[in-house]
Write a protein that holds these residues in place. Structure first.
Motif, PDB file in Angstrom:
ATOM      1  N   ARG A 113       0.802  -1.220   0.000  1.00 45.83           N
ATOM      2  CA  ARG A 113       0.000   0.000   0.000  1.00 45.83           C
ATOM      3  C   ARG A 113       0.836   1.272   0.000  1.00 45.83           C
ATOM      4  NH1 ARG A 113      -3.622   0.267   5.175  1.00 45.83           N
ATOM      5  NH2 ARG A 113      -3.934   2.428   4.479  1.00 45.83           N
ATOM      6  N   TYR A 114       2.143   1.175   0.205  1.00 51.48           N
ATOM      7  CA  TYR A 114       2.981   2.365   0.370  1.00 51.48           C
ATOM      8  C   TYR A 114       3.835   2.609  -0.883  1.00 51.48           C
ATOM      9  CZ  TYR A 114       1.673   1.655   5.230  1.00 51.48           C
ATOM     10  OH  TYR A 114       0.954   1.468   6.382  1.00 51.48           O
ATOM     11  N   ASP A 121       0.910   6.700   1.424  1.00 50.56           N
ATOM     12  CA  ASP A 121      -0.095   5.671   1.687  1.00 50.56           C
ATOM     13  C   ASP A 121      -1.102   5.636   0.540  1.00 50.56           C
ATOM     14  OD1 ASP A 121      -2.046   3.966   2.638  1.00 50.56           O
ATOM     15  OD2 ASP A 121      -1.979   4.747   4.684  1.00 50.56           O
ATOM     16  N   GLU A 152      -3.194   3.273  -0.409  1.00 44.31           N
ATOM     17  CA  GLU A 152      -4.507   2.715  -0.116  1.00 44.31           C
ATOM     18  C   GLU A 152      -5.415   3.766   0.519  1.00 44.31           C
ATOM     19  OE1 GLU A 152      -7.800   0.356   0.217  1.00 44.31           O
ATOM     20  OE2 GLU A 152      -6.032   0.194  -1.070  1.00 44.31           O
ATOM     21  N   HIS A 153      -4.862   4.551   1.451  1.00 44.76           N
ATOM     22  CA  HIS A 153      -5.666   5.611   2.062  1.00 44.76           C
ATOM     23  C   HIS A 153      -6.162   6.586   1.003  1.00 44.76           C
ATOM     24  CE1 HIS A 153      -6.890   8.993   4.552  1.00 44.76           C
ATOM     25  NE2 HIS A 153      -6.062   9.754   3.862  1.00 44.76           N
ATOM     26  N   TRP A 154      -5.265   7.069   0.157  1.00 47.11           N
ATOM     27  CA  TRP A 154      -5.652   8.067  -0.831  1.00 47.11           C
ATOM     28  C   TRP A 154      -6.485   7.465  -1.953  1.00 47.11           C
ATOM     29  CZ3 TRP A 154      -5.934  12.907   0.145  1.00 47.11           C
ATOM     30  CH2 TRP A 154      -5.096  13.461   1.120  1.00 47.11           C
ATOM     31  N   ARG A 163      -8.839   5.321  -1.463  1.00 45.89           N
ATOM     32  CA  ARG A 163     -10.200   5.374  -0.927  1.00 45.89           C
ATOM     33  C   ARG A 163     -10.741   6.799  -0.947  1.00 45.89           C
ATOM     34  NH1 ARG A 163      -7.961   1.919   3.143  1.00 45.89           N
ATOM     35  NH2 ARG A 163      -7.985   3.692   4.587  1.00 45.89           N
ATOM     36  N   VAL A 164      -9.906   7.778  -0.588  1.00 47.48           N
ATOM     37  CA  VAL A 164     -10.337   9.180  -0.587  1.00 47.48           C
ATOM     38  C   VAL A 164     -10.759   9.602  -1.991  1.00 47.48           C
ATOM     39  CG1 VAL A 164      -9.569  11.558  -0.272  1.00 47.48           C
ATOM     40  CG2 VAL A 164      -8.955   9.833   1.431  1.00 47.48           C
ATOM     41  N   GLY A 200      -6.130  16.395   5.527  1.00 46.85           N
ATOM     42  CA  GLY A 200      -5.690  15.175   6.175  1.00 46.85           C
ATOM     43  C   GLY A 200      -4.896  15.411   7.445  1.00 46.85           C
ATOM     44  N   THR A 201      -4.007  14.474   7.731  1.00 46.59           N
ATOM     45  CA  THR A 201      -3.174  14.560   8.931  1.00 46.59           C
ATOM     46  C   THR A 201      -1.931  15.414   8.714  1.00 46.59           C
ATOM     47  OG1 THR A 201      -2.045  12.514   8.293  1.00 46.59           O
ATOM     48  CG2 THR A 201      -3.965  12.307   9.740  1.00 46.59           C
TER      49      THR A 201
END
Length: 411
Positions: A85-86, A289, A291-293, A295-296, A336-337
């Protein structure tokens, strides 16, 4: 087995924008919208880029556009296997000398003889790669390198020749591997070494894969290599190869993304690091990341992404969402973070929100600083943009100028 491999450096999501001189705010307010001429944009230009820049086709710039087009059809890590995922880096190649830098010694002559046109490489891992550091020990990784050649015959010969050169690096130790699903692939590994390399000709394309696992497990390495091909080959089937004449005819900004972005110096030549327009994978190849993005972007139906400006100076980022409601969803998540600090929104700019990022953070004893202190996100209809600066007053002016640009670019 592979003598030289580049460490593909990930392009940071955090980015800034150049300042420039000369200001003019044009346009006419539509019903329900503000008159953008009332916004404080400082000296930032708020007219679409084509009023200051005209693209003149050339073979070099056309090859860059072709590589950008290919970028959107090269797999991301999660598309191959959710574990990867990275993103750990990506790079385009427009010369044989550059492309040979991630292949075995002696590959440059093969690429030249078979007239490689351009290529794009992207890598991912199952653990995040700290900026300025190597991957953690024991991390698994995959590299996918796609090259286009003039025709299928050249691609087929190139794949076989590249494998031969690669195999000869350690001919006494390497062993040929047969892939059950891809019998035409040229693949080998070195027993006891946790890596596998493979070349597959597919039409005018050659796909090179390089997999690294935590231990020298032939079954796992073989499975991963086939998974890369499973994900990559259909994407290439959907991308018609382009010849040299076609390269010259590629459009500079086919979806009108760059024309809407803050670009103070008016420089518009296509370049991966500073003037890029492509699909959602063009963004995912540049973040950590994936996978996170993924999904976003999926939640907002993002289909186009563009950046304008070098990362160390600060590009503006622009996303095209499915519709206005989806754009609001993306706008609410985009900071985001990375920019968690609360910051007031810029005065009078509709659909703008801002955040402050950490000044520095520590990774394995090494202090890293982010590029810019503040980021603002601006939403306009189905588009979301971001701008960055170290000065709050400046990021407010950038946000105002970016909003005006989007409002002025609706024709």
């Amino acid at each position: 087995m592979i003598s030289r491999r580049i460490r593909l450096g990930a392009i940071a999501l955090a980015a800034t924008a150049l300042t420039g001189c000369g200001s003019h705010v044009g346009g006419t307010a539509l019903p329900g919208e503000i008159d953008v001429r009332t916004l404080d944009v400082g000296n930032y230009v708020t007219e679409p880029l084509e009023t200051r820049f005209h693209y003149y086709p050339s073979l070099h710039e056309g090859v860059v556009l072709a590589a950008m087009r290919l970028d959107g059809q090269v797999v991301t890590g999660p598309e191959v296997d959710p574990r990867f995922r990275y993103a750990t880096g990506s790079k385009h190649f427009d010369t044989a000398a550059e492309a040979a830098g991630i292949l075995a010694t002696g590959s440059e002559s093969v690429l030249r003889d078979n007239q490689m046109l351009f290529g794009f490489a992207a890598s991912s891992a199952d653990q995040p790669k700290p900026q300025y550091h190597d991957l953690p020990a024991g991390a698994g990784s995959i590299l996918t390198f796609v090259m286009q050649f003039p025709d299928a015959a050249a691609a087929s010969k190139a794949a076989a020749d590249l494998e031969r050169v690669d195999f000869q690096v350690a001919a006494d130790a390497n062993q040929t591997v047969s892939l059950a699903k891809y019998t035409d692939a040229h693949t080998h590994w070195r027993p006891g070494i946790p890596t596998m390399g493979s070349f597959l000709a597919h039409g005018s394309y050659v796909v090179n894969t390089f997999t690294t696992w935590k231990e020298p497990d032939l079954a796992e390495l073989t499975d991963l290599t086939q998974k890369i091909y499973d994900a990559q080959v259909p994407l290439l089937d959907a991308l018609k190869p382009v010849d040299r004449e076609g390269i010259l005819r590629l459009k500079w900004d086919p979806d009108g993304m760059l024309r809407q972005q803050l670009n103070p110096d008016g420089f518009g030549l296509p370049y991966f690091e500073s003037e890029f327009s492509g699909g959602e994978r063009g963004f995912l190849h540049r973040v950590n990341d994936q996978e996170h993005w993924r999904r976003v972007l999926a939640d907002s139906g993002v289909d186009r992404f563009a950046l304008s400006g070098f990362d160390f100076e600060g590009p503006s980022l622009l996303f095209r969402a499915r519709d206005a409601d989806a754009a609001r969803t993306l706008w609410s998540a985009i900071l985001g973070t990375a920019y968690p600090g609360a910051v007031d929104a810029p005065p009078k700019v509709p659909g703008a929100r801002c955040g402050e990022g950490p000044v520095a953070y520590d990774v394995d004893g090494y202090v890293e600083t982010k590029v810019k202190r503040y980021r603002c996100a601006i939403v306009y209809r189905r588009y979301v943009a971001t701008v960055d600066s170290d000065q709050l007053a400046d990021v407010y002016q950038r946000a105002a100028a970016q909003y005006a640009l989007m409002a002025n670019s609706t024709w």
